[in-house]
Design a protein around this motif. Structure first.
Motif, short mmCIF file in Angstrom:
data_model
loop_
_atom_site.label_atom_id
_atom_site.label_comp_id
_atom_site.label_asym_id
_atom_site.label_seq_id
_atom_site.Cartn_x
_atom_site.Cartn_y
_atom_site.Cartn_z
N GLN A 290 36.60 47.03 52.72
CA GLN A 290 37.13 45.67 52.76
C GLN A 290 36.45 44.80 51.71
N PRO A 291 37.20 44.28 50.72
CA PRO A 291 36.60 43.41 49.70
C PRO A 291 35.98 42.17 50.31
N CYS A 292 34.88 41.71 49.72
CA CYS A 292 34.20 40.49 50.16
C CYS A 292 34.22 39.51 48.99
N SER A 293 33.22 38.68 48.92
CA SER A 293 33.13 37.73 47.81
C SER A 293 31.67 37.50 47.46
N GLY A 294 31.45 37.07 46.23
CA GLY A 294 30.11 36.69 45.80
C GLY A 294 29.12 37.84 45.85
N THR A 295 27.90 37.48 46.24
CA THR A 295 26.80 38.46 46.28
C THR A 295 27.08 39.59 47.26
N LEU A 296 27.77 39.27 48.36
CA LEU A 296 28.10 40.30 49.35
C LEU A 296 29.01 41.37 48.72
N GLU A 297 29.97 40.94 47.91
CA GLU A 297 30.85 41.89 47.23
C GLU A 297 30.06 42.72 46.22
N ALA A 298 29.08 42.11 45.56
CA ALA A 298 28.24 42.85 44.62
C ALA A 298 27.49 43.97 45.34
N ARG A 299 26.97 43.65 46.52
CA ARG A 299 26.26 44.68 47.30
C ARG A 299 27.22 45.80 47.72
N ARG A 300 28.43 45.43 48.13
CA ARG A 300 29.41 46.44 48.56
C ARG A 300 29.75 47.38 47.41
N ILE A 301 29.96 46.82 46.22
CA ILE A 301 30.28 47.65 45.05
C ILE A 301 29.12 48.57 44.71
N LEU A 302 27.90 48.05 44.77
CA LEU A 302 26.74 48.87 44.45
C LEU A 302 26.58 50.01 45.44
#
Length: 717
Positions: A290-302
């Motif tokens: 599930q895509p997020c936003s901001g720093t949370l999305e950066a963590r998910r991608i990593l």
């Protein structure tokens, strides 16, 4: 569980040696009933009673005392029947067998695991986790977590309040228990049958948990206490004990989506190095999708990208997403983690150099991610610099990681060093490097299992190149066990390919696994003498190996001109591909009767290979090509450590006509042209004509050379 088929030979022998009243005293799941039934078969006259603690005490006492003293009595009980046996102990010897004595030893566990179809290493892990407690071992190996939970709750732990409070302590003394539970309750536990039943091991003054039971109670405690501080303490305990799946389950149950992503990212390095990428995916696939936003999305991608790097999940890294992390967050550490992967995967040299410099800014607790950039530089050097420079770089890097005690970084360095050595055709050095990697990995079996699995796959390839199929199959099986657990597609294919080729050379029943590549299936069919079937499998193949196999199929079908044309269109990349190309070129030239060019190609082959054990490219070549290659090897002082017969896959001298075969037999026997003419009823000139064509096909220029070669191969007809 196959209770009637437990390998308890040693225990039964010990039971049979005693005439005393014997009591099998242990909690549920120790195989008491199976032992009781087996003992009854061995001793039909014995009194064997199951669940003796549930019988009326007076009835039990009457039966035991009334049984002839010369006959055996064997009782099974979860709680010792004190009331019934109080008077018996004054009149007869009573031998009590505890759960510790009923538990499976390692040897018994391995024998049982073999009968039940479990992998030996999994059986040993379960044996240590449950200290030989048979039924929980079986449920754990089956992956039946719900049934295991129900068994422990219903059969082992009912009425034993207070035990869960002791779970945070791996080893317990009465003083520790008193501090946690209060003196009275601790003393009650100590004096009760719980300790005597050996839910703990050790002595009454120093208790030690059965590890699997402690894990279960820790989870119960965590689900009953939801305070963040307590949860964090339990999670730290689970991570220290390498109970990763349990920790992930707790995080899923008690953390918010944001909290779960933060916790996953914080512990990502340790989880991945322990080989938990598939477990993370199993528990958190919805959250990570599930895509997020901001720093949370950066963590998910990593998280997804590093899981893709370690393999074992359906995630794929995207250079675009990794570059997007740099815009999603301003946190320097998150950007550096993205740069570490960019430096590894980007095809742009300038981007790789920039990202490598940024990745080196990572903090010490992200040491493995930072190390990726350093190893990535070595990988680039492998492609563009001399072997001496590359090997010196990896040796220096390895010395630094070993000195710092960084096990996983050392394993990654050794793996990439071995791959570099293979790239430069230094196979003996590569094997030494892999041995060093395996030795280091065996000292830390719970660390970096993905790297060791990849090293096993590489070792299988080296063994196949050297035509050591037994070792190749063994290494491929070890790599495949991890790949199957983690659904690692690339490693599954590598191991399946090595297994198929290895089984072919061992003359085992050959069956292609679903992941086996078409080119390897075609290679085996070609080696089995089915070039048409191999060509069908290669239809549409665009790889270099597919092209080489197509050339060899054309040769075996007699289409030498088309094979020659197809060979000219092939371009080799790696040194291994170059060796395959040179060996195939020798075969094509020999079949086209271009002897001088074939000799040059054979010479070039050995100049590339030198003294390295690279024989797989020779398998399946025509007899003339093989004989020419072996002769050129001897001229260069090289003695191939492989028998000529090992390389043959078709009848020897396949290209010879019947008359030429007969002529070679006469030559090998030392007959003259006149003797051959008289035996065959032909003229001497006709004999000379056949001998001329025979010399061309054998790649020799004299009668003596043809005779020597014929004597070496004639026994193989």
């Amino acid at each position: 569980m196959p209770r009637n088929n437990l390998p308890r030979h040693e225990l039964l022998n010990r039971l049979s040696q005693r005439q005393a009243i014997q009591v099998l005293h242990a909690p549920a799941g120790y195989g008491k009933t199976a032992v009781l039934k087996a003992f009854q078969i061995l001793h039909p006259a014995a009194l064997c009673l199951d669940d003796a603690d549930r019988m009326d005490p007076q009835v039990l006492e009457h039966q035991v005392l009334g049984w002839p003293a010369e006959q055996s009595v064997l009782l099974a009980a979860r709680n010792f029947p004190y009331t019934a046996l109080r008077r018996v102990t004054y009149q007869r010897d009573v031998q009590v067998w505890s759960s510790e004595e009923l538990a499976f030893s390692e040897a018994e566990a391995l024998e049982w695991g073999l009968q039940s179809g479990f992998a030996p290493e999994d059986v040993l892990d379960a044996q240590q986790k449950w200290m030989g407690w048979i039924h929980p071992m079986h449920l754990d190996l089956q992956g039946s977590r719900l049934m295991l939970h129900e068994f422990l709750e219903q059969e082992v732990l009912p009425g034993k309040q207070g035990l869960a409070e002791l779970a945070p302590l791996s080893e317990i003394t009465p003083e520790m228990a008193g501090y946690l539970l209060g003196r009275e309750q601790a003393q009650r536990i100590k004096n009760s049958s719980w300790v005597l039943q050996r839910l703990f091991r050790g002595t009454e003054e120093h208790w030690r948990w059965v590890p699997g039971l402690r894990d279960h109670l820790l989870l119960l405690q965590a689900f009953q206490h939801t305070s963040p501080a307590y949860l964090q303490d339990i999670l730290n305990l689970l991570l220290d004990d390498h109970k990763y799946h349990e920790a992930l389950t707790l995080v899923q149950q008690h953390f918010t989506s944001e909290g779960a992503l933060l916790w996953l990212h914080t512990h990502l390095q340790d989880l991945l190095l322990a080989g938990c990428s598939e477990q993370i995916h199993e528990v958190f696939h919805e959250l990570l999708g599930q895509p997020c936003s901001g720093t949370l999305e950066a963590r998910r991608i990593l998280i997804r990208s590093y899981m893709a790097f370690f393999g074992g999940t359906p995630y794929r890294a995207s250079l675009g997403e990794l570059k997007g992390v740099l815009c999603l967050t301003s946190e320097e550490q998150l950007q550096s983690e993205a740069h570490a992967l960019l430096s590894w995967w980007t095809p742009d040299p300038e981007q790789a150099t920039l990202s490598r410099a940024e990745a080196l800014k990572l903090a010490d607790h992200r040491h493995f991610f930072r190390h990726l950039a350093q190893v990535g530089l070595g990988r680039e050097k492998t492609l563009r610099e001399d072997f001496a420079v590359v090997d010196a770089y990896f040796r220096e890097l390895l010395g630094q990681t070993l000195q710092a005690g960084l096990v996983c970084e050392s394993l990654l360095t050794l793996l990439m060093q071995a791959q570099g050595q293979v790239h430069h055709l230094k196979l003996r050095l590569a094997e030494q490097t892999l041995r060093q990697l395996f030795d280091l990995g065996s000292q830390h079996p719970d660390r970096c299992r993905p790297l060791v699995a990849h090293a096993r796959a590489l070792h299988a390839q080296l063994c196949l190149l050297a035509l050591r199929p037994e070792e190749a199959v063994q290494s491929a099986q070890q790599a495949r066990r991890w790949a199957e657990k983690t659904y690692h597609a690339h490693l599954l294919q590598q191991s399946a390919d090595a297994l198929l080729l290895g089984q072919h050379f061992l003359n085992d029943a050959v069956a292609a696994l679903p992941e086996t590549s078409p080119s390897i299936q075609a290679q085996v069919r070609l080696l089995q003498g089915h070039p048409l079937q191999a060509l069908e499998l290669l239809s549409g193949a665009a790889s270099f190996m597919g092209g080489v196999l197509q050339v060899r199929c054309r040769l075996d079908l007699g289409d030498h001109l088309r094979a020659s044309e197809a060979l000219r269109q092939l371009g080799a990349g790696s040194a291994t591909e170059q060796v395959y190309l040179q060996a195939t070129k020798v075969d094509v030239l020999m079949r086209l009767k271009k002897l001088s060019e074939a000799r040059l190609a054979a010479r070039s082959f050995w100049q590339t290979v030198q003294f390295e054990p690279i024989y797989l490219p020779l398998v399946g070549l025509s007899e003339g090509a093989l004989l020419l290659l072996f002769r050129e090897a001897r001229k260069q002082g090289i003695q191939p450590a492989v028998a000529l017969d090992t390389l043959r896959v078709a009848p020897p001298l396949l290209d010879l006509s019947d008359r030429e075969r007969t002529m070679l037999q006469f030559l090998s026997a030392g007959q003259s042209n006149q003797q051959m003419a008289e035996a065959l009823g032909i003229s001497v000139n006709t004999v000379k004509y056949h001998l001329k064509h025979l010399y061309e096909k054998l790649g020799v220029s004299s009668r003596e050379a043809a005779r020597d070669l014929g004597q070496r191969v004639i026994s193989g007809w």
